[in-house]
Design an enzyme around this catalytic site. Structure first.
Site, short mmCIF file in Angstrom:
data_model
loop_
_atom_site.label_atom_id
_atom_site.label_comp_id
_atom_site.label_asym_id
_atom_site.label_seq_id
_atom_site.Cartn_x
_atom_site.Cartn_y
_atom_site.Cartn_z
N LYS B 202 -1.83 -14.45 -8.24
CA LYS B 202 -1.77 -15.48 -7.22
C LYS B 202 -2.19 -14.91 -5.88
O LYS B 202 -1.45 -14.12 -5.28
CB LYS B 202 -0.35 -16.06 -7.09
CG LYS B 202 -0.32 -17.27 -6.12
CD LYS B 202 1.08 -17.66 -5.67
CE LYS B 202 1.51 -16.94 -4.41
NZ LYS B 202 0.65 -17.18 -3.24
N GLU B 278 5.27 -3.51 -3.07
CA GLU B 278 4.69 -2.83 -1.91
C GLU B 278 5.07 -3.70 -0.72
O GLU B 278 4.53 -4.81 -0.57
CB GLU B 278 3.17 -2.76 -2.02
CG GLU B 278 2.64 -1.91 -3.15
CD GLU B 278 2.71 -0.43 -2.84
OE1 GLU B 278 2.53 0.36 -3.78
OE2 GLU B 278 2.99 -0.05 -1.68
N GLU B 409 9.41 -5.18 11.86
CA GLU B 409 7.97 -5.15 11.59
C GLU B 409 7.34 -6.31 12.36
O GLU B 409 7.71 -7.45 12.18
CB GLU B 409 7.72 -5.31 10.10
CG GLU B 409 6.28 -5.06 9.69
CD GLU B 409 6.03 -5.18 8.20
OE1 GLU B 409 6.66 -6.06 7.57
OE2 GLU B 409 5.23 -4.41 7.66
#
Lengths: 498, 511
Positions: B202, B278, B409
């Site tokens: 996807k 990841e 982040e």
């Protein structure tokens, strides 16, 4: 000159295939000498080829050494790029495979369809396989004792001398160049004097693929001159030889006496093929036949001692003879030909001499045994039964289309007899019983053991000999080991972290 | 110009012109790719994909939901079963197909780079030279592994023969992000296919186009139907369907840590499918006084601003040793001012827009927090006027570890510079994060380079460089930056299932 004899349309090659290939250029021999190469199917000369001797080897080594020097294009190249070049070479071989197969058949006498489907495919696959390894040659980091950090590098060895035989010239060239170049070495390669042509053409493709000059150098010539010069050269770091055990010993001796260059050897075999009563009979007969007769018997893996379990022995002999009598011998370019000539008059004589010894020593000649009338160097498919282990045909490597069939009673006996040889290259077992297959294959002293098959070779799998069939292994991951030199780097660390 | 063609004044003779974006009159591949065929969505849904540089819709794409994922999984399962064409193929032939796909990517390089630039907003030349280069090299690297995936034979006790086979895991689900769409696509399918798996992948809803174009090339390359299936759609629907599917054997996800946790939980709750993740990073650079300072400025800044800061490897924390701190800040600000912002398709542009409004708002909100919490805004800190989703490269100095910009982040072009005194202190501060993806050390001293890199809790540590990624070297996170490794030989372990085969031999035949 070569082009006049070829039956197919061939692509134009701008430079002659008859020179010595150094630094991506074609040279004449320093001495001015040339030698001839012949078509063994007709006995006719194909062309003359420049003959390399010690002086030419010196030139080649100098070129290879320069190409290997620190800071050279080859040494600074990304490993993945070396892989790309090998891959390109494979593609070029594929592009020219019809031409190469024709040239190979002309020079060796092997059937064209064999050249095309076996030799060419094997060559292309081997180059592609080793292309894939180039950027995967891993060293290690190692948890040493003390306040140190240790890593290893698997560096190229340097200049590799490679001497290849005449039975599978192109495939043997790929088996040598593939791993050597993948690991970053440079090469000085001598094809057999009987069959220099396809190897020289590879030189042209090496240049076209974009390998830097000096990385591959090809020197056609003779063993006692060019070959000996390679084995004893002080500027060559490693020698790889495929050929007879007799010459292999000379090479290893010369390597020791000169500069202790690393040595790998792929030598002869007197390979046992053990057929149990519970084997798939049809399969065993056919595989045993192909195993010994393939390439006119000119294989280091030739299954030249066939041990058949007593209950099926008579029938096995009968069916093997019938099969041998059906084997078509003739013009390599005839698509119905299964067997071409022996590679030279010398080889033909040798085979005939050993056949005579079989007759003299009392083996039963079931069929064949002679050279058919021809200008070429043919030998009829020959079958001996009732062969005893002490006979010359049971002990010496014949390298011809001669099948020896022996009888055995028990497993323990046949294993001992199979192992009773200074050779140890390949072996085969035909049985449907799992235990027999696993136990016998474990017990045989051979670098490759085939179960219910023969000559099933693939570039992913290591190949090489026990005992006097050789030192070291070619192909597979393990083949890389022979072309790298391991450097351990240990750094002092202030403080330690596991 | 010198006679022998050498380089004069830095210009090579006959320098080849830069590649150009391609005019794409019509987007050809906008449907769901299953069994090498193009399907409309079962529920009849579509979604738009937007060019973030212009705000204009590029086209509509068929939207996959659970039912489509089910179809794709059925196809992948069939393509991978015992006796199928894919399972019967020589391992070396799988390698040939991967090489062929790499060849096709090379052929379509300019088209794919243009599509990627349009869909993501990244500069075309970056897409061409970085994303496409990485994609092609990754495919070629794994093409070489296919027939080198070795099991072992081992000497066990007693009368047994024992060996292992490294078999494919089965049907692998993959969910990839929008920051490097094509590259992430290849990072997932290359090792998966090399090991003989089949795939249901996807792409991100923001960036489906290059994945779908790759589908057409996969078919052209000759992969059997069902080996790769592509289901463009949204996370909460198609993504969740993959994460919790009872008939998917492994899921690989690249994206945020937050969603990664959901995927891992769903994998456990459903069928214990194998999981690799990841995830995010808050990656520290450490610049020592003995470094080549100019080089450190350049590398750390490229690390912070590359891809508009939208990289899991973004170097969003830079610790600079006290004695060179002021100079470092000054040089960084000077360099940031020369960054060329513009139309991603223009060759001079090195800084494009952020991917969408959501990201844009999130970045500016964090920038505002930086100002509010007392960091010094050195440059940037706002959107580019009249330019949609573009944000100025932004540098904060005097950043403290407790500030939100030092901990969260950002995923935007924001560099935070902090000061440090000692090596021990900075190592602790660098490691003081739940993340652990990458890190960098800038120093000339060998001892420092070795001991600091050993001490940092990060899956990749760069010494005197940044973003030096290679297909041959493993990549992945410590701690909450992920589970498992991609790339290198290491990735193969994540895409194989080990079977040990032990044969008992009958005692009486021992020799």
């Amino acid at each position: 000159m070569a082009k006049k004899c070829l039956p197919l349309n061939i692509p134009h090659v701008s430079e002659p295939l008859e020179g010595i290939f150094i630094n991506n250029e074609w040279h004449d021999s320093v001495s001015g000498k040339v030698f001839s190469t012949y078509n063994p199917a007709t006995g006719e000369k194909i062309c003359d080829v420049q003959e390399a001797d010690k002086a030419d080897v010196d030139k080649a080594v100098q070129a290879a050494r320069l190409a290997f020097s620190l800071g050279s294009v080859w040494r600074k190249m990304d490993a993945s790029e070396r892989g790309r070049l090998l891959f390109k070479l494979a593609n070029l071989v594929e592009r020219d495979s019809a031409y190469l197969a024709t040239l190979e058949s002309l020079d060796t006498g092997k059937p064209f369809l064999s050249s095309f489907f076996v030799d060419l495919q094997g060559t292309i696959k081997t180059f592609r396989y080793f292309a894939g390894w180039a950027d995967k040659i891993h060293g290690s980091t190692i948890p040493t004792d003390g306040e140190y950090f240790t890593l290893t590098r698997h560096e190229p060895i340097g200049v590799c001398g490679q001497i290849v035989p005449w039975n599978f010239p192109l495939v043997m060239t790929a088996w040598k160049l593939g791993p050597a170049l993948s690991c970053g070495n440079t090469v000085v390669l001598k094809p057999a004097e009987q069959t220099p042509l396809t190897c020289l053409y590879i030189g042209a493709l090496i240049k076209e693929a974009g390998f830097p000059p000096g990385v591959v150098n090809i020197l056609p010539g003779y063993g006692p001159t060019a070959g000996a010069a390679i084995a004893s050269h002080m500027g060559i770091d490693k020698v790889a030889f495929t050929g007879s055990t007799e010459v292999g010993k000379l090479i290893q001796e010369a390597a020791g006496k000169s500069n202790l260059k690393r040595v790998t050897l792929e030598l002869g075999g007197k390979n046992p093929n053990i057929i149990f009563a519970d084997a798939d009979f049809e399969l065993a007969v056919e595989q045993a036949h192909q195993g010994v007769f393939f390439n006119s018997g000119q294989c280091c893996t030739a299954g030249s001692r066939i041990f058949v379990e007593e209950p099926i022995y008579e029938e096995f002999v009968r069916r093997s003879v019938e099969r041998a009598q059906r084997r078509t011998v003739g013009n390599p370019f005839d698509p119905t030909t299964e067997q071409g000539p022996q590679v030279s008059a010398e080889q033909q004589s040798r085979v005939l001499e050993l056949i005579q010894s079989g007759i003299t020593e009392g083996a039963k000649l079931e069929c064949g045994g002679k050279a058919p009338p021809s200008k070429g160097f043919f030998v009829e498919p020959t079958v001996f039964s009732d062969v005893q282990d002490h006979m010359r045909i049971a002990k010496e490597e014949i390298f011809g289309p001669v099948q020896q069939i022996m009888k055995f009673k028990t497993i323990e006996e046949v294993i001992e007899r199979a192992n009773n040889t200074e050779y140890g290259l390949a072996a085969a077992v035909f049985t449907t019983d799992l235990n027999k297959a696993m136990n016998v294959s474990a017990a045989l002293q051979a670098g490759t053991v085939w179960i219910n098959c023969y000559n099933a070779l693939s570039c992913q799998c290591p190949f090489g000999g026990f005992k006097m069939s050789g030192n070291g292994r070619e192909l597979g991951e393990i083949g890389l080991k022979e072309y790298t030199e391991v450097k351990t780097i240990t750094m002092k660390m202030s403080g330690k972290k596991s | 110009m010198a006679q022998n063609g050498t380089i004069e004044n830095g210009l090579a003779r006959n320098a080849s012109p830069l590649p150009q974006p391609v005019k794409i009159p019509e987007i050809k591949h906008t449907k769901i790719f299953i069994n090498n065929e193009w399907h409309t969505s079962i529920k009849g849904k579509k979604f738009p994909t937007i060019n973030p540089a212009t705000g204009v819709k590029i086209c509509d794409v068929e939207e996959a939901d659970k039912a489509d994922v089910d179809e794709a999984v059925r196809a992948a399962r069939a393509a991978g079963q015992r006796g199928s064409e894919w399972r019967q193929m020589d391992a070396s032939s799988r390698g040939r197909l991967l090489h062929r796909l790499a060849d096709l990517l090379e052929r379509e390089r300019a088209v794919l780079a243009t599509l990627e630039s349009m869909d993501t907003g990244k500069p075309f030349l970056h897409a061409f030279f970085v994303d496409l280069d990485g994609s092609i090299k990754t495919l070629r690297y794994y093409a070489g592994w296919t027939d080198k995936i070795h099991g072992k034979t081992m000497p066990v006790d007693e009368n047994f023969v024992c060996f292992t086979k490294h078999e494919p895991v089965g049907v692998c689900g993959a969910i990839i992000p929008w920051n490097f769409p094509l590259l992430m696509f290849m990072w997932k399918i290359a090792p998966a296919l090399a090991c003989g798996n089949t795939v249901v992948i996807k792409p991100a809803e923001q960036t489906p186009l290059t994945a779908l174009h790759a589908g057409a090339l996969i078919k052209e390359a000759g992969f059997p139907p069902g080996v790769v299936n592509i289901v463009p759609g949204f996370g909460p629907t198609a993504g969740a369907a993959i994460g919790s599917h009872m008939n998917i054997d492994k899921v690989a996800f690249t994206g945020s840590t937050e969603v990664g946790q959901l995927i891992k939980a769903a994998a456990a709750k459903s069928n214990l499918k194998r999981v690799t993740l990841e995830l995010g990073g808050k990656n520290p650079c450490i610049v020592f006084a003995d470094s080549d300072l100019q080089s450190a400025v350049e590398e750390t800044q490229k690390g912070a601003f590359f891809n508009q800061g939208q990289a899991c490897t973004a170097a969003s924390r830079v610790y600079v040793e006290e004695t060179v701190y002021d100079e470092f800040v000054r040089l960084s600000v000077e360099r940031a001012k020369n960054i060329a912002i513009g139309d991603p398709l223009e060759p001079r542009t090195s800084h494009g827009p952020q991917i969408d409004q959501h990201q844009f708002d999130k970045i500016l909100e964090l920038v505002a927090s930086g100002k509010k919490e007392g960091a010094t805004l050195e440059c940037g800190g706002c959107a580019v006027e009249d330019r949609g989703l573009f944000i100025h490269p932004t540098i904060f100095s005097d950043v403290k570890d407790h500030m939100r910009i030092a901990k969260e982040e950002i995923f935007g072009p924001v560099q935070c510079i902090m000061k440090f005194k000692t090596q021990e202190e900075v190592i602790d501060r660098a490691n003081g994060s739940q993340y652990g993806l990458t890190a960098a050390v800038f120093t000339r001293d060998i001892h420092r380079a070795m001991s600091v890199s050993a001490a940092l809790e990060a899956g990749t540590v760069w010494v005197n460089c940044y973003n030096a990624l290679h297909a041959q070297a493993p990549f992945g996170g410590y701690k909450m930056s992920g589970n498992g490794r991609e790339l290198g030989e290491y990735a193969l372990a994540e895409y194989t299932e080990v079977k040990a085969i032990t044969l008992k031999l009958s005692e009486q035949l021992t020799l």
